[in-house]
Design a protein around this motif. Structure first.
Motif, PDB file in Angstrom:
ATOM      1  N   VAL A  14       0.836  -1.156   0.021  1.00  0.00           N
ATOM      2  CA  VAL A  14       0.051  -0.068  -0.037  1.00  0.00           C
ATOM      3  C   VAL A  14       0.870   1.292  -0.002  1.00  0.00           C
ATOM      4  CG1 VAL A  14      -1.575   1.309   1.450  1.00  0.00           C
ATOM      5  CG2 VAL A  14      -1.985  -1.119   1.188  1.00  0.00           C
ATOM      6  N   VAL A  15       0.660   2.046  -0.925  1.00  0.00           N
ATOM      7  CA  VAL A  15       1.233   3.623  -0.884  1.00  0.00           C
ATOM      8  C   VAL A  15       0.299   4.567  -0.518  1.00  0.00           C
ATOM      9  CG1 VAL A  15       2.608   4.966  -2.345  1.00  0.00           C
ATOM     10  CG2 VAL A  15       2.921   2.647  -2.730  1.00  0.00           C
ATOM     11  N   GLY A  16       0.563   5.290   0.485  1.00  0.00           N
ATOM     12  CA  GLY A  16      -0.119   6.320   0.595  1.00  0.00           C
ATOM     13  C   GLY A  16       0.643   7.726   1.091  1.00  0.00           C
ATOM     14  N   LEU A  17       0.812   8.479   0.066  1.00  0.00           N
ATOM     15  CA  LEU A  17       1.878   9.383  -0.013  1.00  0.00           C
ATOM     16  C   LEU A  17       1.090  10.827   0.051  1.00  0.00           C
ATOM     17  CD1 LEU A  17       4.765   8.574  -2.013  1.00  0.00           C
ATOM     18  CD2 LEU A  17       4.584   8.421   0.116  1.00  0.00           C
ATOM     19  N   TYR A  18       1.214  11.551   1.215  1.00  0.00           N
ATOM     20  CA  TYR A  18       0.424  13.031   1.183  1.00  0.00           C
ATOM     21  C   TYR A  18      -0.963  12.774   1.447  1.00  0.00           C
ATOM     22  CZ  TYR A  18       4.965  14.461   0.052  1.00  0.00           C
ATOM     23  OH  TYR A  18       6.432  14.625   0.002  1.00  0.00           O
ATOM     24  N   SER A  19      -1.387  11.679   2.009  1.00  0.00           N
ATOM     25  CA  SER A  19      -2.896  11.511   2.072  1.00  0.00           C
ATOM     26  C   SER A  19      -3.544  11.300   3.520  1.00  0.00           C
ATOM     27  CB  SER A  19      -3.461  10.058   1.070  1.00  0.00           C
ATOM     28  OG  SER A  19      -2.532   9.090   1.587  1.00  0.00           O
ATOM     29  N   ILE A  20      -2.887  10.284   4.172  1.00  0.00           N
ATOM     30  CA  ILE A  20      -3.279  10.171   5.630  1.00  0.00           C
ATOM     31  C   ILE A  20      -3.278  11.224   6.452  1.00  0.00           C
ATOM     32  CG2 ILE A  20      -2.753   8.714   7.514  1.00  0.00           C
ATOM     33  CD1 ILE A  20      -1.438   6.343   5.638  1.00  0.00           C
ATOM     34  N   ILE A  21      -2.407  12.462   6.298  1.00  0.00           N
ATOM     35  CA  ILE A  21      -2.366  13.535   7.010  1.00  0.00           C
ATOM     36  C   ILE A  21      -3.418  14.327   6.975  1.00  0.00           C
ATOM     37  CG2 ILE A  21      -0.050  13.467   7.157  1.00  0.00           C
ATOM     38  CD1 ILE A  21       0.111  15.644   4.862  1.00  0.00           C
ATOM     39  N   HIS A  22      -4.422  13.707   5.883  1.00  0.00           N
ATOM     40  CA  HIS A  22      -5.826  14.632   5.817  1.00  0.00           C
ATOM     41  C   HIS A  22      -6.746  13.856   6.433  1.00  0.00           C
ATOM     42  CE1 HIS A  22      -3.408  17.283   3.299  1.00  0.00           C
ATOM     43  NE2 HIS A  22      -3.233  16.430   2.685  1.00  0.00           N
ATOM     44  N   LEU A  23      -6.476  12.913   7.405  1.00  0.00           N
ATOM     45  CA  LEU A  23      -7.754  12.161   8.073  1.00  0.00           C
ATOM     46  C   LEU A  23      -7.750  12.835   9.527  1.00  0.00           C
ATOM     47  CD1 LEU A  23      -7.449   8.544   6.924  1.00  0.00           C
ATOM     48  CD2 LEU A  23      -9.134  10.239   6.373  1.00  0.00           C
ATOM     49  N   PRO A  24      -8.604  12.795  10.386  1.00  0.00           N
ATOM     50  CA  PRO A  24      -8.566  13.344  11.834  1.00  0.00           C
ATOM     51  C   PRO A  24      -7.596  12.059  12.147  1.00  0.00           C
ATOM     52  CG  PRO A  24     -10.868  13.462  11.074  1.00  0.00           C
ATOM     53  CD  PRO A  24      -9.889  12.679   9.862  1.00  0.00           C
ATOM     54  N   ARG A  25      -6.959  12.197  13.542  1.00  0.00           N
ATOM     55  CA  ARG A  25      -6.107  11.281  13.981  1.00  0.00           C
ATOM     56  C   ARG A  25      -6.635   9.870  14.249  1.00  0.00           C
ATOM     57  NH1 ARG A  25      -2.194  14.374  18.183  1.00  0.00           N
ATOM     58  NH2 ARG A  25      -3.981  14.654  19.417  1.00  0.00           N
ATOM     59  N   GLU A  26      -7.679   9.796  14.847  1.00  0.00           N
ATOM     60  CA  GLU A  26      -8.365   8.560  15.017  1.00  0.00           C
ATOM     61  C   GLU A  26      -8.654   7.904  13.834  1.00  0.00           C
ATOM     62  OE1 GLU A  26      -8.516   6.737  17.981  1.00  0.00           O
ATOM     63  OE2 GLU A  26      -7.548   8.701  18.918  1.00  0.00           O
ATOM     64  N   GLU A  27      -9.056   8.505  12.884  1.00  0.00           N
ATOM     65  CA  GLU A  27      -9.109   7.874  11.729  1.00  0.00           C
ATOM     66  C   GLU A  27      -7.860   7.166  11.196  1.00  0.00           C
ATOM     67  OE1 GLU A  27     -11.591   9.909   8.760  1.00  0.00           O
ATOM     68  OE2 GLU A  27     -13.188   9.824  10.181  1.00  0.00           O
ATOM     69  N   GLN A  28      -6.701   7.856  11.094  1.00  0.00           N
ATOM     70  CA  GLN A  28      -5.471   7.429  10.735  1.00  0.00           C
ATOM     71  C   GLN A  28      -5.072   6.229  11.544  1.00  0.00           C
ATOM     72  OE1 GLN A  28      -2.357  10.488  11.286  1.00  0.00           O
ATOM     73  NE2 GLN A  28      -3.786  12.174  10.597  1.00  0.00           N
ATOM     74  N   ARG A  29      -5.254   6.077  12.900  1.00  0.00           N
ATOM     75  CA  ARG A  29      -5.007   4.938  13.567  1.00  0.00           C
ATOM     76  C   ARG A  29      -5.873   3.768  13.001  1.00  0.00           C
ATOM     77  NH1 ARG A  29      -3.574   4.778  18.992  1.00  0.00           N
ATOM     78  NH2 ARG A  29      -4.462   6.943  19.390  1.00  0.00           N
ATOM     79  N   GLU A  30      -7.162   3.969  12.741  1.00  0.00           N
ATOM     80  CA  GLU A  30      -8.026   3.017  12.294  1.00  0.00           C
ATOM     81  C   GLU A  30      -7.758   2.590  10.875  1.00  0.00           C
ATOM     82  OE1 GLU A  30     -10.817   0.064  11.648  1.00  0.00           O
ATOM     83  OE2 GLU A  30     -10.020   0.832  13.520  1.00  0.00           O
ATOM     84  N   LEU A  31      -7.252   3.433   9.956  1.00  0.00           N
ATOM     85  CA  LEU A  31      -6.801   3.189   8.772  1.00  0.00           C
ATOM     86  C   LEU A  31      -5.556   2.358   8.563  1.00  0.00           C
ATOM     87  CD1 LEU A  31      -7.435   3.282   5.619  1.00  0.00           C
ATOM     88  CD2 LEU A  31      -5.972   5.357   5.686  1.00  0.00           C
ATOM     89  N   LEU A  32      -4.636   2.592   9.473  1.00  0.00           N
ATOM     90  CA  LEU A  32      -3.407   2.028   9.668  1.00  0.00           C
ATOM     91  C   LEU A  32      -3.445   0.508  10.052  1.00  0.00           C
ATOM     92  CD1 LEU A  32      -0.782   4.549  10.786  1.00  0.00           C
ATOM     93  CD2 LEU A  32      -1.005   3.516   8.840  1.00  0.00           C
ATOM     94  N   ARG A  33      -4.613   0.064  10.784  1.00  0.00           N
ATOM     95  CA  ARG A  33      -4.999  -1.048  11.511  1.00  0.00           C
ATOM     96  C   ARG A  33      -5.623  -1.898  10.167  1.00  0.00           C
ATOM     97  NH1 ARG A  33      -8.008   0.961  16.609  1.00  0.00           N
ATOM     98  NH2 ARG A  33      -6.208   1.183  18.144  1.00  0.00           N
ATOM     99  N   ARG A  34      -6.543  -1.109   9.447  1.00  0.00           N
ATOM    100  CA  ARG A  34      -6.934  -1.862   8.351  1.00  0.00           C
ATOM    101  C   ARG A  34      -6.009  -2.352   7.353  1.00  0.00           C
ATOM    102  NH1 ARG A  34     -12.305   1.762   7.024  1.00  0.00           N
ATOM    103  NH2 ARG A  34     -13.331   2.035   9.140  1.00  0.00           N
ATOM    104  N   ILE A  35      -5.272  -1.290   6.974  1.00  0.00           N
ATOM    105  CA  ILE A  35      -4.034  -1.609   6.004  1.00  0.00           C
ATOM    106  C   ILE A  35      -3.204  -2.897   6.604  1.00  0.00           C
ATOM    107  CG2 ILE A  35      -1.960  -0.568   5.009  1.00  0.00           C
ATOM    108  CD1 ILE A  35      -3.460   1.877   5.074  1.00  0.00           C
ATOM    109  N   GLY A  36      -2.903  -2.969   7.828  1.00  0.00           N
ATOM    110  CA  GLY A  36      -2.191  -3.888   8.303  1.00  0.00           C
ATOM    111  C   GLY A  36      -2.897  -5.345   8.146  1.00  0.00           C
ATOM    112  N   ARG A  37      -4.113  -5.372   8.287  1.00  0.00           N
ATOM    113  CA  ARG A  37      -4.932  -6.615   7.914  1.00  0.00           C
ATOM    114  C   ARG A  37      -4.913  -6.859   6.435  1.00  0.00           C
ATOM    115  NH1 ARG A  37      -8.414  -4.453  11.558  1.00  0.00           N
ATOM    116  NH2 ARG A  37     -10.020  -3.810   9.655  1.00  0.00           N
ATOM    117  N   TRP A  38      -4.910  -5.969   5.573  1.00  0.00           N
ATOM    118  CA  TRP A  38      -5.115  -6.088   4.192  1.00  0.00           C
ATOM    119  C   TRP A  38      -3.798  -6.546   3.587  1.00  0.00           C
ATOM    120  CZ3 TRP A  38      -7.248  -0.471   3.388  1.00  0.00           C
ATOM    121  CH2 TRP A  38      -8.595  -0.607   4.085  1.00  0.00           C
TER     122      TRP A  38
END
Length: 99
Positions: A14-38
């Motif tokens: 997964v490549v996510g450049l200049y994107s994750i920083i535009h989510l609220p911090r709790e959504e960043q945490r959740e998205l990283l967890r999801r990516i870790g499963r995918w």
């Protein structure tokens, strides 16, 4: 980003450049967890984060030149955990950090 869904272990990277920083911090945490499963075991994650902690900020007119008397309608949201917490969240999601 938060609407994406994949089955566990189906992605090699997964490549996510200049994107994750535009989510609220709790959504960043959740998205990283999801990516870790995918991402399959041994897969890759290439992302970037801000270099400082930002709880949440909206910057108006961030892509526009200032024009006197004209109010910008262009807004961008930013947030970040800071370097140490960002590293911890990436590792918590199951990734090793390579430098």
């Amino acid at each position: 980003m938060m609407d994406l869904t994949f089955s566990d272990g189906v992605l090699d990277a997964v490549v996510g450049l200049y994107s994750i920083i535009h989510l609220p911090r709790e959504e960043q945490r959740e998205l990283l967890r999801r990516i870790g499963r995918w991402v399959r075991g041994g897969g890759w994650l290439l992302v970037n984060f801000a270099g400082k902690e930002i709880e949440g900020s909206v910057q108006m007119g961030w892509l526009e030149e200032e024009q006197e008397g004209k109010e910008s309608q262009n807004a961008m949201y930013w947030s970040s955990w800071g370097p140490a917490e960002s590293r911890r969240l990436v590792q918590e999601a199951g990734f090793r950090i390579k430098v």
